[in-house]
Design an enzyme around this catalytic site. Structure first.
Site, short mmCIF file in Angstrom:
data_model
loop_
_atom_site.label_atom_id
_atom_site.label_comp_id
_atom_site.label_asym_id
_atom_site.label_seq_id
_atom_site.Cartn_x
_atom_site.Cartn_y
_atom_site.Cartn_z
N GLU A 115 0.87 -1.16 -0.06
CA GLU A 115 0.13 0.13 0.00
C GLU A 115 0.86 1.17 0.12
O GLU A 115 2.02 1.06 0.56
CB GLU A 115 -0.88 -0.08 1.23
CG GLU A 115 -1.80 -1.16 1.61
CD GLU A 115 -1.96 -1.11 2.91
OE1 GLU A 115 -1.84 -0.26 3.90
OE2 GLU A 115 -2.86 -1.97 3.20
N LYS A 117 2.43 4.53 1.41
CA LYS A 117 2.45 4.99 2.78
C LYS A 117 2.34 6.69 2.90
O LYS A 117 3.00 7.27 2.37
CB LYS A 117 3.90 4.72 3.31
CG LYS A 117 4.02 5.23 4.43
CD LYS A 117 5.44 4.62 5.40
CE LYS A 117 5.61 5.31 6.61
NZ LYS A 117 5.69 6.48 6.83
N ASP A 119 1.73 10.36 3.61
CA ASP A 119 2.52 11.17 4.64
C ASP A 119 1.44 12.22 5.22
O ASP A 119 1.33 13.27 4.86
CB ASP A 119 3.67 11.91 3.66
CG ASP A 119 4.76 12.72 4.53
OD1 ASP A 119 4.63 12.04 5.86
OD2 ASP A 119 5.39 13.41 4.10
N TYR A 225 -6.23 2.17 6.63
CA TYR A 225 -5.61 1.27 6.08
C TYR A 225 -5.58 0.18 6.90
O TYR A 225 -4.70 -1.00 6.77
CB TYR A 225 -4.37 1.85 5.72
CG TYR A 225 -3.39 2.51 6.96
CD1 TYR A 225 -3.16 1.87 8.21
CD2 TYR A 225 -3.17 3.79 6.75
CE1 TYR A 225 -2.15 2.55 8.74
CE2 TYR A 225 -2.70 4.71 7.51
CZ TYR A 225 -2.17 3.88 8.77
OH TYR A 225 -1.85 4.90 9.71
N LYS A 312 10.91 3.10 2.23
CA LYS A 312 11.11 4.54 2.27
C LYS A 312 11.50 4.88 0.88
O LYS A 312 12.55 4.31 0.68
CB LYS A 312 11.79 5.23 3.49
CG LYS A 312 11.13 4.85 4.78
CD LYS A 312 9.97 5.67 4.68
CE LYS A 312 9.76 6.62 5.84
NZ LYS A 312 10.21 7.21 6.82
N CYS A 406 14.20 48.34 6.92
CA CYS A 406 13.83 47.51 5.52
C CYS A 406 15.11 47.87 4.65
O CYS A 406 15.51 49.08 4.26
CB CYS A 406 12.39 48.24 4.92
SG CYS A 406 12.07 47.78 3.22
N CYS A 409 13.67 50.68 1.71
CA CYS A 409 13.29 51.80 1.80
C CYS A 409 13.86 52.68 3.15
O CYS A 409 13.51 53.72 3.44
CB CYS A 409 11.70 52.05 1.84
SG CYS A 409 10.85 51.55 3.28
N CYS A 424 7.72 45.64 7.35
CA CYS A 424 8.43 46.84 7.10
C CYS A 424 7.34 48.01 7.25
O CYS A 424 6.05 47.73 6.92
CB CYS A 424 8.84 46.97 5.56
SG CYS A 424 9.09 48.73 4.76
N CYS A 429 7.04 52.23 0.83
CA CYS A 429 8.17 51.35 0.33
C CYS A 429 8.08 50.97 -1.19
O CYS A 429 7.20 50.17 -1.44
CB CYS A 429 8.01 50.10 1.43
SG CYS A 429 9.27 48.98 1.22
S1 IVH Z 1 0.48 0.25 8.49
C1 IVH Z 1 1.42 -1.21 13.04
N1 IVH Z 1 -0.14 1.24 6.37
O1 IVH Z 1 3.37 5.48 8.56
C2 IVH Z 1 1.88 -0.24 12.28
N2 IVH Z 1 0.68 2.73 8.27
O2 IVH Z 1 5.53 4.14 10.91
C3 IVH Z 1 0.71 -0.15 11.10
N3 IVH Z 1 1.33 4.91 7.20
O3 IVH Z 1 2.33 6.00 12.04
C4 IVH Z 1 1.11 0.81 10.32
N4 IVH Z 1 0.21 4.96 5.43
O4 IVH Z 1 0.67 6.42 10.34
C5 IVH Z 1 0.36 1.68 7.75
N5 IVH Z 1 -0.79 1.86 4.32
C6 IVH Z 1 -0.25 2.31 5.65
C7 IVH Z 1 0.16 3.59 6.04
C8 IVH Z 1 0.73 3.83 7.37
C9 IVH Z 1 0.84 5.65 6.26
C10 IVH Z 1 1.91 5.55 8.49
C11 IVH Z 1 1.35 5.45 10.06
C12 IVH Z 1 2.27 5.10 10.95
C13 IVH Z 1 3.48 5.24 10.05
C14 IVH Z 1 4.40 3.96 10.11
#
Ligand code: IVH
Length: 667
Positions: A115, A117, A119, A225, A312, A406, A409, A424, A429
């Protein structure tokens, strides 16, 4: 007068209808009605609930708008701790993970779910008997903050599940789409407010507000998720959990299922590029063992599950030397510092400047001229300095002193109590004047093509203009005398200026650069007052009587029009023939009402944004992806996969000519 019973029936019907449209809009990205129609349904429900307050329930969509501000957040103890994930930084780490999983389980193959991840900000949602009870932040994993009020304002968080499940705990991520983040920052910049560094900070900042009205105004989303706890149903695989969540009305992450680690490694590499096509930020992918029983056997370390790992993406950070710090004076007088860097390649572009946000940012991190710094760029976000590498210091670095006057000016720079921004104080200005004109001509304001910062400076330096109104009195003969202006560019510039006279009233209002009046407020003012003359006469009471116009903004508007210099400025705009009245496009025609459009490829006569504005002005809606419910797909040069999908689904496809014909058709 309705009886209580009749009112209840009507209220229930309205709620169901509204939540259906919420779901269409936020989860399926496929609205079936216009915003105006949606607002009407909501108003009707609000009116009924006001008349029958005993019928208000916590799961009513009216409860999403945000109630009273809180004194502070309650802490919330999670039933199941929210752990984090261990990280993989490359293919090798993924293979190691895979080998560990296989050997612990004593098998030679295992199925994974992969999946994105997201942010954002990790949250947990608790439902009892199908109703949302509590929404909390992750906090330290064991206790978080109860932010239920704020999470309820998010359109794709179901207040009520489709089924009456006795107990459900869901985990997900709250985030702000990239486009909404960009718009929010644009508005904040127009108001002279401090910008958010990235969508994650904007989302976290919005959810941790004590006043839920603020979260309600921000375009936030939640994607879920994982199920952490479930009663009343049985599931055996993670993929079933995702499916169940989808059925209950959540926005669910799109999974990829595979038993081949090689395939997963390739998939990860592919997404490191593709990530930028998504409407939200992701910082990696999460790989999870699909079988829940196997997950249980693998178990947890003290910090993270052994059945999952986060891949990552390679960091879009770099180290470079900070060679100077410049301060820029904005249109509102805000003085902001920028780091000048030795150029460094980041996320596919060369970065030679980065924001330092404000005085405190520089002081707190002890950033000095000559320092080696870590610079970060994520997607379309302004590059920022993250930290100083102090080990690399030679002792030659120079401490930066924030200017007291400034640079343009010489007026004093002051920072008001409690504000992050220093300003300022110079009334005339030149930097503020210049930035004001640049703002006036900018894309979202009068959209004068070709009139960027360089040309504005050129015109000012040669004393051809003193303010934006002077633009409309420029003469061809004066322009061509300028060294850097050929006949052709002079003609183009004059044409672009001439064309800008017909901009809609809300753009003209926004272009004035009245403090605190952003694009949205300008739209509301244009709608309410219809002409500039009416707005000029508006009183404080009239202004504060309008929903969404607060007392500070009202004061700023009144002060602006009271100023003789501003009135004279407006008179010159008017004399030049700049439009000062609103044209009610939505009343003129609503012929595209309820129609959904998808745009793909490059159009010759419009930018994406212009095409979208045209469609919306006629009551239509533009969405990001093609589905069965799409009415039209407008195809420009080099269309993307949306074109293929449209053909597949048999959706009406319009080329640019046909699209223009549709817009112009009279009916
Ligand atoms: S599973 C037991 N799935 O990433 C941990 N985490 O360090 C289960 N995050 O704090 C996490 N997308 O907030 C999972 N598809 C995804 C995610 C996800 C973002 C974040 C989550 C967590 C950090 C993992």
């Amino acid at each position: 007068m309705l009886t209580l019973k009749e009112a209840e029936e009507k209220i229930l019907k309205l709620r169901e209808e509204i939540e259906k449209h919420n779901y269409q809009y936020y989860v399926l990205d496929n609205p079936l009605i216009t915003d105006a129609e949606y607002d009407r349904l909501m108003q009707e429900l609000l009116a009924l609930e006001k008349e029958f307050p005993e019928l208000v329930t916590p799961d009513s969509p009216t409860q999403r708008v945000g109630g009273q501000p809180l004194e502070g957040f309650k802490t919330h103890v999670h039933r199941t701790p929210l752990l984090s994930l261990s990280n993989a930084f490359g293919a090798e780490d993924l293979w190691d993970f895979h080998r560990r999983v296989l050997s612990t389980l004593g098998v030679d193959q295992v199925e994974y779910v992969v999946e994105p991840k997201i942010d954002g900000l990790s949250i947990a949602l608790y439902y009892e008997n199908g109703l949302l009870q509590i929404g909390a932040t992750r906090g330290d994993g064991f206790t978080g903050e109860d932010v239920t009020q704020n999470l309820k304002t998010i359109g794709n968080v179901p207040l009520k599940l489709k089924e009456n499940i006795p107990l459900l705990e869901v985990r997900g991520e709250a985030y702000m789409p990239k486009e909404s983040f960009r718009r929010l920052n644009e508005e904040r910049e127009a108001k002279g407010e401090v910008l958010f560094a990235n969508p994650r900070n904007a989302a976290a900042g919005s959810i941790r507000q004590l006043d839920p009205k603020i979260a309600a105004q921000r375009d936030l989303r939640v994607m879920v998720y994982d199920i952490m706890y479930l009663e009343g149903k049985e599931i055996f695989r993670h993929s079933e959990a995702l499916e169940l969540l989808r059925q209950q009305g959540f926005s669910v992450i799109e999974p990829f299922i595979s038993s081949s680690m090689q395939e997963i490694v390739d998939y990860c590499a592919k997404w490191a590029q593709k990530r930028h096509d998504l409407s939200f930020e992701i910082d990696g992918l999460v790989i999870k063992v699909n079988d829940l029983e196997k997950q249980k056997r693998l178990g947890y370390t003290s910090k993270s599950p052994r059945w999952a790992i986060a891949y990552k993406f390679p960091a879009e950070q770099g180290v470079t030397k900070l060679v100077d710090i410049l301060v820029r004076v904005g249109r509102t007088g805000a003085v902001t510092p920028t780091a000048i860097l030795e150029p460094v390649r980041l996320a596919g572009t060369t970065v030679s400047r980065a924001t330092l946000h404000n005085e405190d940012f520089i002081r707190d991190r002890d950033i000095r001229i000559g320092d080696y710094v870590v610079v970060q760029k994520a997607g379309d976000i302004i590059p920022e300095v993250v930290e100083v590498i102090k080990e690399k210091r030679t002792g030659e670095e120079i401490v930066f002193h924030y200017p007291t006057h400034c640079p343009e000016c010489g007026s004093r720079i002051v920072r008001l109590e409690g504000e992050a921004v220093a300003r300022c104080t110079g009334i005339s200005c030149p930097a503020q004047v210049r930035e004001g004109i640049i703002h006036f001509a900018s894309r979202n304001a009068m959209n004068i093509e070709g009139l960027g910062p360089a040309i504005v400076s050129l015109l000012l330096d040669n004393q051809l203009i003193r303010d934006a109104a002077d633009l409309y009195y420029l003469q061809f003969a004066d322009l061509v005398k300028l060294e850097r202006m050929a006949e052709k560019s002079a003609t183009n510039l004059l044409n672009a200026i001439e064309e800008s006279k017909t901009r809609s009233l809300d753009r003209v209002i926004f272009a004035l650069g009245i403090r605190l009046v952003g694009q949205r407020a300008a739209k509301i003012l244009a709608q309410e007052f219809k002409t500039m003359a009416n707005l000029e006469k508006a009183t404080l009471e009239e202004l504060t009587g309008i929903n969404e116009i607060g007392p500070k903004m009202a004061e700023s508007i009144v002060a602006f029009f009271k100023e003789e210099k501003n009135r004279e400025f407006l008179a010159r705009l008017k004399k030049a023939g700049v439009n000062m009245e609103s044209v009610e496009t939505s009343v003129l025609s609503n012929k595209l009402a309820g129609k959904t459009f998808v745009l793909t490829g490059t159009l010759e006569n419009f930018t994406r944004k212009e095409a979208q504005e045209k469609i919306e002005a006629l009551g239509g809606k533009v969405v990001g992806s093609v589905s069965k419910k799409t009415d039209y797909v407008v195809v420009g040069a080099e269309p993307g996969s949306k074109y293929e999908k449209a053909k597949e689904l048999g959706i009406t496809i319009l080329n640019e000519e046909e699209f223009i014909a549709l817009l112009d058709r009279r009916d």
